[in-house]
Design a protein around this motif. Sequence first.
Motif, mmCIF file in Angstrom:
data_model
loop_
_atom_site.group_PDB
_atom_site.id
_atom_site.type_symbol
_atom_site.label_atom_id
_atom_site.label_comp_id
_atom_site.label_asym_id
_atom_site.label_seq_id
_atom_site.Cartn_x
_atom_site.Cartn_y
_atom_site.Cartn_z
ATOM 1 N N ARG A 19 47.623 35.111 40.158
ATOM 2 C CA ARG A 19 48.128 35.067 41.536
ATOM 3 C C ARG A 19 49.334 35.982 41.698
ATOM 4 O O ARG A 19 49.446 36.719 42.674
ATOM 5 C CB ARG A 19 48.496 33.618 41.878
ATOM 6 C CG ARG A 19 48.926 33.404 43.335
ATOM 7 C CD ARG A 19 47.755 33.131 44.230
ATOM 8 N NE ARG A 19 48.165 33.039 45.616
ATOM 9 C CZ ARG A 19 48.123 31.908 46.334
ATOM 10 N NH1 ARG A 19 47.676 30.797 45.782
ATOM 11 N NH2 ARG A 19 48.489 31.900 47.607
ATOM 12 N N PHE A 20 50.228 35.955 40.720
ATOM 13 C CA PHE A 20 51.378 36.851 40.780
ATOM 14 C C PHE A 20 50.928 38.306 40.697
ATOM 15 O O PHE A 20 51.475 39.192 41.362
ATOM 16 C CB PHE A 20 52.349 36.563 39.635
ATOM 17 C CG PHE A 20 53.017 35.214 39.716
ATOM 18 C CD1 PHE A 20 53.224 34.594 40.936
ATOM 19 C CD2 PHE A 20 53.442 34.566 38.567
ATOM 20 C CE1 PHE A 20 53.838 33.349 41.021
ATOM 21 C CE2 PHE A 20 54.068 33.326 38.637
ATOM 22 C CZ PHE A 20 54.259 32.718 39.861
ATOM 23 N N SER A 21 49.922 38.571 39.881
ATOM 24 C CA SER A 21 49.423 39.935 39.714
ATOM 25 C C SER A 21 48.774 40.439 40.991
ATOM 26 O O SER A 21 48.958 41.572 41.399
ATOM 27 C CB SER A 21 48.422 39.992 38.556
ATOM 28 O OG SER A 21 49.048 39.637 37.344
ATOM 29 N N ASP A 22 47.990 39.590 41.632
ATOM 30 C CA ASP A 22 47.337 39.978 42.878
ATOM 31 C C ASP A 22 48.352 40.350 43.946
ATOM 32 O O ASP A 22 48.099 41.202 44.794
ATOM 33 C CB ASP A 22 46.466 38.825 43.406
ATOM 34 C CG ASP A 22 45.178 38.658 42.619
ATOM 35 O OD1 ASP A 22 44.768 39.626 41.959
ATOM 36 O OD2 ASP A 22 44.588 37.565 42.674
ATOM 37 N N GLY A 23 49.533 39.733 43.899
ATOM 38 C CA GLY A 23 50.517 39.967 44.938
ATOM 39 C C GLY A 23 51.611 40.943 44.586
ATOM 40 O O GLY A 23 52.454 41.248 45.420
ATOM 41 N N LEU B 294 39.558 48.709 38.388
ATOM 42 C CA LEU B 294 39.470 47.390 37.754
ATOM 43 C C LEU B 294 40.849 46.767 37.541
ATOM 44 O O LEU B 294 40.971 45.554 37.435
ATOM 45 C CB LEU B 294 38.800 47.498 36.376
ATOM 46 C CG LEU B 294 37.285 47.638 36.286
ATOM 47 C CD1 LEU B 294 36.867 47.706 34.828
ATOM 48 C CD2 LEU B 294 36.591 46.472 36.980
ATOM 49 N N PHE B 295 41.877 47.624 37.483
ATOM 50 C CA PHE B 295 43.194 47.167 37.036
ATOM 51 C C PHE B 295 44.181 47.080 38.187
ATOM 52 O O PHE B 295 44.026 47.709 39.229
ATOM 53 C CB PHE B 295 43.736 48.110 35.958
ATOM 54 C CG PHE B 295 42.956 48.055 34.678
ATOM 55 C CD1 PHE B 295 43.359 47.244 33.639
ATOM 56 C CD2 PHE B 295 41.791 48.798 34.532
ATOM 57 C CE1 PHE B 295 42.632 47.177 32.468
ATOM 58 C CE2 PHE B 295 41.055 48.741 33.364
ATOM 59 C CZ PHE B 295 41.477 47.923 32.327
ATOM 60 N N TYR B 296 45.241 46.294 37.967
ATOM 61 C CA TYR B 296 46.298 46.156 38.955
ATOM 62 C C TYR B 296 47.213 47.369 38.973
ATOM 63 O O TYR B 296 47.827 47.676 39.987
ATOM 64 C CB TYR B 296 47.122 44.893 38.653
ATOM 65 C CG TYR B 296 46.326 43.621 38.783
ATOM 66 C CD1 TYR B 296 46.105 43.037 40.030
ATOM 67 C CD2 TYR B 296 45.776 43.008 37.665
ATOM 68 C CE1 TYR B 296 45.366 41.882 40.152
ATOM 69 C CE2 TYR B 296 45.040 41.848 37.779
ATOM 70 C CZ TYR B 296 44.833 41.283 39.027
ATOM 71 O OH TYR B 296 44.088 40.135 39.149
ATOM 72 N N SER B 297 47.311 48.070 37.837
ATOM 73 C CA SER B 297 48.296 49.137 37.711
ATOM 74 C C SER B 297 47.755 50.513 38.058
ATOM 75 O O SER B 297 48.520 51.457 38.195
ATOM 76 C CB SER B 297 48.849 49.162 36.279
ATOM 77 O OG SER B 297 47.786 49.265 35.345
ATOM 78 N N THR B 298 46.441 50.661 38.184
ATOM 79 C CA THR B 298 45.860 51.968 38.475
ATOM 80 C C THR B 298 44.478 51.798 39.070
ATOM 81 O O THR B 298 43.778 50.823 38.786
ATOM 82 C CB THR B 298 45.773 52.823 37.195
ATOM 83 O OG1 THR B 298 45.222 54.099 37.521
ATOM 84 C CG2 THR B 298 44.905 52.157 36.136
ATOM 85 N N THR B 299 44.060 52.765 39.878
ATOM 86 C CA THR B 299 42.708 52.733 40.455
ATOM 87 C C THR B 299 41.755 53.642 39.698
ATOM 88 O O THR B 299 40.557 53.658 39.990
ATOM 89 C CB THR B 299 42.744 53.167 41.932
ATOM 90 O OG1 THR B 299 43.268 54.502 42.024
ATOM 91 C CG2 THR B 299 43.599 52.222 42.757
ATOM 92 N N ARG C 214 40.576 44.729 44.203
ATOM 93 C CA ARG C 214 40.093 45.601 43.141
ATOM 94 C C ARG C 214 38.643 45.256 42.848
ATOM 95 O O ARG C 214 38.077 44.331 43.422
ATOM 96 C CB ARG C 214 40.944 45.407 41.870
ATOM 97 C CG ARG C 214 40.923 43.987 41.341
ATOM 98 C CD ARG C 214 41.823 43.787 40.145
ATOM 99 N NE ARG C 214 41.697 42.418 39.650
ATOM 100 C CZ ARG C 214 40.793 42.019 38.763
ATOM 101 N NH1 ARG C 214 39.948 42.905 38.249
ATOM 102 N NH2 ARG C 214 40.730 40.769 38.360
ATOM 103 N N HIS C 215 38.042 46.033 41.937
ATOM 104 C CA HIS C 215 36.697 45.730 41.476
ATOM 105 C C HIS C 215 36.764 44.766 40.295
ATOM 106 O O HIS C 215 37.770 44.711 39.590
ATOM 107 C CB HIS C 215 35.982 47.017 41.053
ATOM 108 C CG HIS C 215 35.783 47.983 42.175
ATOM 109 N ND1 HIS C 215 35.648 49.347 41.975
ATOM 110 C CD2 HIS C 215 35.727 47.806 43.517
ATOM 111 C CE1 HIS C 215 35.487 49.948 43.147
ATOM 112 N NE2 HIS C 215 35.542 49.037 44.094
ATOM 113 N N VAL C 216 35.683 44.027 40.080
ATOM 114 C CA VAL C 216 35.639 43.102 38.942
ATOM 115 C C VAL C 216 34.315 43.266 38.201
ATOM 116 O O VAL C 216 33.300 43.660 38.784
ATOM 117 C CB VAL C 216 35.807 41.627 39.376
ATOM 118 C CG1 VAL C 216 37.155 41.405 40.029
ATOM 119 C CG2 VAL C 216 34.679 41.205 40.313
#
Length: 516
Positions: A178-182, A379-384, A421-423
Motif C-alpha cells: 500500500r505504501f509502495s502504490d502511493g 512491472l516495477f514501482y521505480s521504473t516503467t 503498473r502491470h502485473v
Amino acid sequence: MAVTQQEIENRLWDAADELRVAMPEAQYSSVVFPLMFWKYLSDTWEHTHQTFLKENEDLDLSPEEADEVEYSNYQTFKIPFIFPGTVAERRASWSSILATVAQHGLGQRVRASLQAIESANPDKFSRLFGSMTWTSETVLPGEVLASVMRAMDRTPKMHEGNMSHDVLGGAYEYLLKRFSDGSGTRAGQFFTPREVVELIIELLDPKNHESVYDPTCGSGGMLIAAANFLKAHGGRGYTLSLNGQEAVTDTAGVARMNLFMHNLTEFKVEVGDTLRDPRFKKPDGSVKQFDVIVANPPYSMKWKPWTNDPRAIGGVAPQSSADWAFVQHMIASMDSKKGRAGVVLPHGVLFRGGQEAAIRKRVLDDDLLEAVIGLPANLFYSTTIPTCVLVFRTPGTKAPGRQDGVLFIDASTRFTKAKNRHVLTDADITDIVTAYHSGSDGNGGDGLSARFVPTTEIVANGYDLNIGRYIKQAAAEQEDLGTLIDAYNIARAEREKTEQRMLAVLSAAGIEGFDE
C-alpha cells in the motif's frame, strides 16, 4: 473470535492514514512499521506475562526470583523499564506509553522505549527500529503521533493466541504494498513486487537447510519468499539461513521487522554499501558464499569503481552503471558446489559495450550464465522500462543440456494491467518457470517463446545478449521500446563525446565556429 486478514489490514491503514496531516505517504513506513512492531512485541510479552502469572500464582516468589523464572522459562525477549529510578519510570511497553499519550513529550518516551528494547535485546533487536527521527516533535507533532497510536491500538492484539504469523506477516506485506502504490518511484528502494520475487525464487528452487542471500535486500521480501516457497512445497522454511545487506538503515530495520513478523528468526541483516563494504565475509577477507543469491539492485546506479577487487572478473563496471558490479558480487558469492543466482536488471546489461561487454564476455566464456528471461515493461514501482531476469550457476554445475549455452525466454507480452503498473499472474509465473525447467525451443503459447542458444552463436554475435536477436518472433511482434531508448541514449552519449574531442582538436588548431 479469530481475527480476519481484512480486519487487521483496515485498522492498520486507519492508523497510517492519521499521518496524512503531517507527512507525505512516501514517509509513512518509517513511522508505522516501528510502531506496529513495538505493539506486536508488547502484546506478545504481555500475553506471555499473563500466562506466567497464572501458572505461578501459587508460588511464593520474590520479585527477583519471579523475574528469573519468567525470563528463563517463558519470555524470549525483554521489555525493560525506561527512566529507571525517577518519577517517570515505567515499562517500555505499548500499553504503558499509550496511557501517557495526552502528556507532553510523547515522542521522547516512545524513542526511549524503542531504544531500551534494542539495548535490552542486543542479539535480537540491535538497530531494529532505525533512526527514529520521526520521534522528534519538529518532524511529527505529538498530537499526530498520539492519534496514530490511538488508531493502531484499535487493531486486535498481535500475539499468537489471537492471530497467526501468517495473518500478521500478511498485514505487514499489505502495508508495504500500500505504501509502495502511493509513494511512486521511492518504493523501488525497498519493495519489489511480490510476483517478480516469487518468479525468481521459483526459478532458483531453494531447499531445506540451504543459505539464501540478498545483497540489496530492501524490506526483505525475497528472503521471506524463499521460506514461504519451501513451506508451500512441503519443505521447512525455518531451516533456511537468511542473509541480507541493505544500504539504508531505516530500510534494513523494516526488513528485520518483516522477518520477525513472519516468524523467521534465523536471519542476519547487515547495513552497508554491498559494493564498497560487503558485510558478509570469510575469515580471510573474501566474500562469504551462499547456496542461493537473489537481488533486485538499483538500476544503472552511479558508483565508485573498484581499483583492486577480486570480485571484478572480466573487468570493472563503468562509473556510470553498477549493474554488472552487482552481478560480479553475486557470482563471487555463489557456493562452489551448488550456488545459483537470480537478478533483475534493465535490458541494457544485455548489449551495452565497453567495460560491460568485457565482463559479459568473461561470464559467457566461463559458462556462468544459464538463462535470460525478458519481462514486461512497467512491472516495477521505480521504473516503467522492461527488465530481465538473469540466472547464473557456479562453474561446472549447469545441467548437461544447459552447458555451453544460454536459455532465452521472452515473456514481455505476458502481463495483466493493474491500476498503477502491470502485473504477472500466477499463470504467467507458472508458464515462465515451466519453460525454464523444460528448456525446449519454440512458442510456449500466449506470447511466451523460448530458445536455447549455443555459446558459439552468441560469440558470433559479439557476445550480444539482446533477446530479440535470438528470438526473432519477439522482435517482430513487439519493438522493445525501453531497449531502443537505452541504446539511443548510449549512442547519443558516445556521439557527444566524439564531438567534444573533435571540437577540442579543431580549437587547438585555431579552427573555430563548429560548435555554434
